[in-house]
Design a protein around this motif. Structure first.
Motif, PDB file in Angstrom:
ATOM      1  N   GLU A  87       7.204   3.039   7.099  1.00 13.74           N
ATOM      2  CA  GLU A  87       8.071   2.054   6.449  1.00 13.74           C
ATOM      3  C   GLU A  87       8.259   0.826   7.331  1.00 13.74           C
ATOM      4  O   GLU A  87       8.285  -0.298   6.833  1.00 13.74           O
ATOM      5  N   GLN A  88       8.377   1.031   8.651  1.00 12.49           N
ATOM      6  CA  GLN A  88       8.501  -0.108   9.573  1.00 12.49           C
ATOM      7  C   GLN A  88       7.249  -0.976   9.534  1.00 12.49           C
ATOM      8  O   GLN A  88       7.326  -2.185   9.780  1.00 12.49           O
ATOM      9  N   MET A  89       6.107  -0.365   9.222  1.00 17.67           N
ATOM     10  CA  MET A  89       4.847  -1.115   9.157  1.00 17.67           C
ATOM     11  C   MET A  89       4.622  -1.732   7.771  1.00 17.67           C
ATOM     12  O   MET A  89       3.609  -2.379   7.545  1.00 17.67           O
ATOM     13  N   GLY A  90       5.564  -1.496   6.842  1.00 17.98           N
ATOM     14  CA  GLY A  90       5.483  -2.143   5.534  1.00 17.98           C
ATOM     15  C   GLY A  90       4.818  -1.348   4.431  1.00 17.98           C
ATOM     16  O   GLY A  90       4.534  -1.902   3.368  1.00 17.98           O
ATOM     17  N   PHE A  91       4.574  -0.066   4.650  1.00 16.08           N
ATOM     18  CA  PHE A  91       3.966   0.769   3.616  1.00 16.08           C
ATOM     19  C   PHE A  91       5.029   1.309   2.665  1.00 16.08           C
ATOM     20  O   PHE A  91       6.178   1.510   3.054  1.00 16.08           O
ATOM     21  N   LEU A 102       9.618  11.426  10.769  1.00 18.88           N
ATOM     22  CA  LEU A 102       9.123  10.522  11.805  1.00 18.88           C
ATOM     23  C   LEU A 102       8.013   9.616  11.256  1.00 18.88           C
ATOM     24  O   LEU A 102       8.031   8.396  11.453  1.00 18.88           O
ATOM     25  N   LEU A 103       7.054  10.206  10.548  1.00 19.96           N
ATOM     26  CA  LEU A 103       5.958   9.410   9.987  1.00 19.96           C
ATOM     27  C   LEU A 103       6.475   8.414   8.959  1.00 19.96           C
ATOM     28  O   LEU A 103       6.003   7.272   8.896  1.00 19.96           O
ATOM     29  N   LYS A 104       7.450   8.834   8.157  1.00 18.73           N
ATOM     30  CA  LYS A 104       8.025   7.938   7.146  1.00 18.73           C
ATOM     31  C   LYS A 104       8.652   6.716   7.811  1.00 18.73           C
ATOM     32  O   LYS A 104       8.453   5.584   7.367  1.00 18.73           O
ATOM     33  N   ILE A 105       9.395   6.929   8.878  1.00 18.43           N
ATOM     34  CA  ILE A 105      10.032   5.821   9.597  1.00 18.43           C
ATOM     35  C   ILE A 105       8.964   4.853  10.113  1.00 18.43           C
ATOM     36  O   ILE A 105       9.069   3.633   9.931  1.00 18.43           O
ATOM     37  N   ILE A 106       7.932   5.391  10.748  1.00 21.31           N
ATOM     38  CA  ILE A 106       6.859   4.550  11.300  1.00 21.31           C
ATOM     39  C   ILE A 106       6.174   3.752  10.189  1.00 21.31           C
ATOM     40  O   ILE A 106       5.983   2.538  10.296  1.00 21.31           O
ATOM     41  N   MET A 159       0.834  -1.193   0.000  1.00 23.77           N
ATOM     42  CA  MET A 159       0.000   0.000   0.000  1.00 23.77           C
ATOM     43  C   MET A 159       0.872   1.247   0.000  1.00 23.77           C
ATOM     44  O   MET A 159       1.810   1.359   0.779  1.00 23.77           O
ATOM     45  N   GLN A 160       0.548   2.168  -0.898  1.00 25.23           N
ATOM     46  CA  GLN A 160       1.276   3.426  -0.997  1.00 25.23           C
ATOM     47  C   GLN A 160       0.598   4.479  -0.130  1.00 25.23           C
ATOM     48  O   GLN A 160      -0.629   4.636  -0.174  1.00 25.23           O
ATOM     49  N   VAL A 161       1.412   5.184   0.652  1.00 23.65           N
ATOM     50  CA  VAL A 161       0.919   6.234   1.544  1.00 23.65           C
ATOM     51  C   VAL A 161       1.659   7.520   1.216  1.00 23.65           C
ATOM     52  O   VAL A 161       2.872   7.518   1.023  1.00 23.65           O
ATOM     53  N   LEU A 162       0.912   8.608   1.151  1.00 17.16           N
ATOM     54  CA  LEU A 162       1.494   9.933   0.936  1.00 17.16           C
ATOM     55  C   LEU A 162       1.398  10.720   2.234  1.00 17.16           C
ATOM     56  O   LEU A 162       0.324  10.813   2.831  1.00 17.16           O
ATOM     57  N   ILE A 163       2.534  11.249   2.684  1.00 16.06           N
ATOM     58  CA  ILE A 163       2.581  12.119   3.859  1.00 16.06           C
ATOM     59  C   ILE A 163       2.660  13.553   3.347  1.00 16.06           C
ATOM     60  O   ILE A 163       3.608  13.898   2.639  1.00 16.06           O
ATOM     61  N   ALA A 164       1.683  14.378   3.689  1.00 16.17           N
ATOM     62  CA  ALA A 164       1.680  15.778   3.278  1.00 16.17           C
ATOM     63  C   ALA A 164       1.763  16.654   4.521  1.00 16.17           C
ATOM     64  O   ALA A 164       0.792  16.789   5.269  1.00 16.17           O
ATOM     65  N   ASP A 165       2.945  17.204   4.757  1.00 15.24           N
ATOM     66  CA  ASP A 165       3.172  18.050   5.935  1.00 15.24           C
ATOM     67  C   ASP A 165       4.332  18.987   5.625  1.00 15.24           C
ATOM     68  O   ASP A 165       5.320  18.565   5.018  1.00 15.24           O
ATOM     69  N   ASP A 166       4.227  20.236   6.042  1.00 15.84           N
ATOM     70  CA  ASP A 166       5.281  21.207   5.741  1.00 15.84           C
ATOM     71  C   ASP A 166       6.443  21.149   6.729  1.00 15.84           C
ATOM     72  O   ASP A 166       7.447  21.824   6.542  1.00 15.84           O
ATOM     73  N   GLN A 167       6.345  20.314   7.747  1.00 11.99           N
ATOM     74  CA  GLN A 167       7.425  20.187   8.731  1.00 11.99           C
ATOM     75  C   GLN A 167       8.268  18.947   8.423  1.00 11.99           C
ATOM     76  O   GLN A 167       7.787  17.816   8.555  1.00 11.99           O
TER      77      GLN A 167
END
Length: 130
Positions: A24-28, A18-22, A4-12
């Motif tokens: 990716e660890q969950m397999g996304f 942090l979200l990317k690490i979480i 499953m592909q997930v897009l994180i949209a945040d200006d920070q």
């Protein structure tokens, strides 16, 4: 098996990292956008199943980006993250497509619980053990 592909949209950048690490660890499969306009452009190309969307971003707000993305990707789900949970901000988004609203600053374990809940509810045949 498709990831499953997930897009994180945040200006920070720190939040995105942090979200990317979480995720990716969950397999996304993870993609990032640093503002609302970039989120729309990347969503059109990537066609993610889930978008983690900040509400306050430059160039295009989260609610504007959500509305635009929903117009061409109606099956995409959203988890909204915002430090601004004022009712007028949340009234501008179509809650039918919003899985959860998470207040910033967020707790990492709570974020993981929301993701697990999303997987179990969206794909019970695959993630009922989570």
């Amino acid at each position: 098996m498709d990831i499953m592909q997930v897009l994180i949209a945040d200006d920070q950048p720190g939040i995105r990292m942090l979200l990317k690490i979480i995720l990716e660890q969950m397999g996304f499969g993870v993609h990032e956008a640093k503002n609302g306009q970039e989120a729309v452009e990347k969503a059109l190309n990537i066609r993610p199943g889930l978008i983690i969307m900040d509400m306050r971003m430059p160039y295009k707000s989260g609610d504007e980006a959500i509305a635009e993305i929903q117009s061409f990707l109606p099956q995409t789900d959203f988890i909204v993250m915002t430090a601004y949970t004022a009712p007028e901000v949340l009234e501008r988004i179509d809650k039918e497509k919003i899985f959860e609203v998470i207040a910033k600053p967020f707790d990492v374990e709570e974020f993981k619980r929301v993701l697990n809940k999303y997987l179990v509810e969206k794909f019970p045949w695959k993630y009922s053990f989570v």
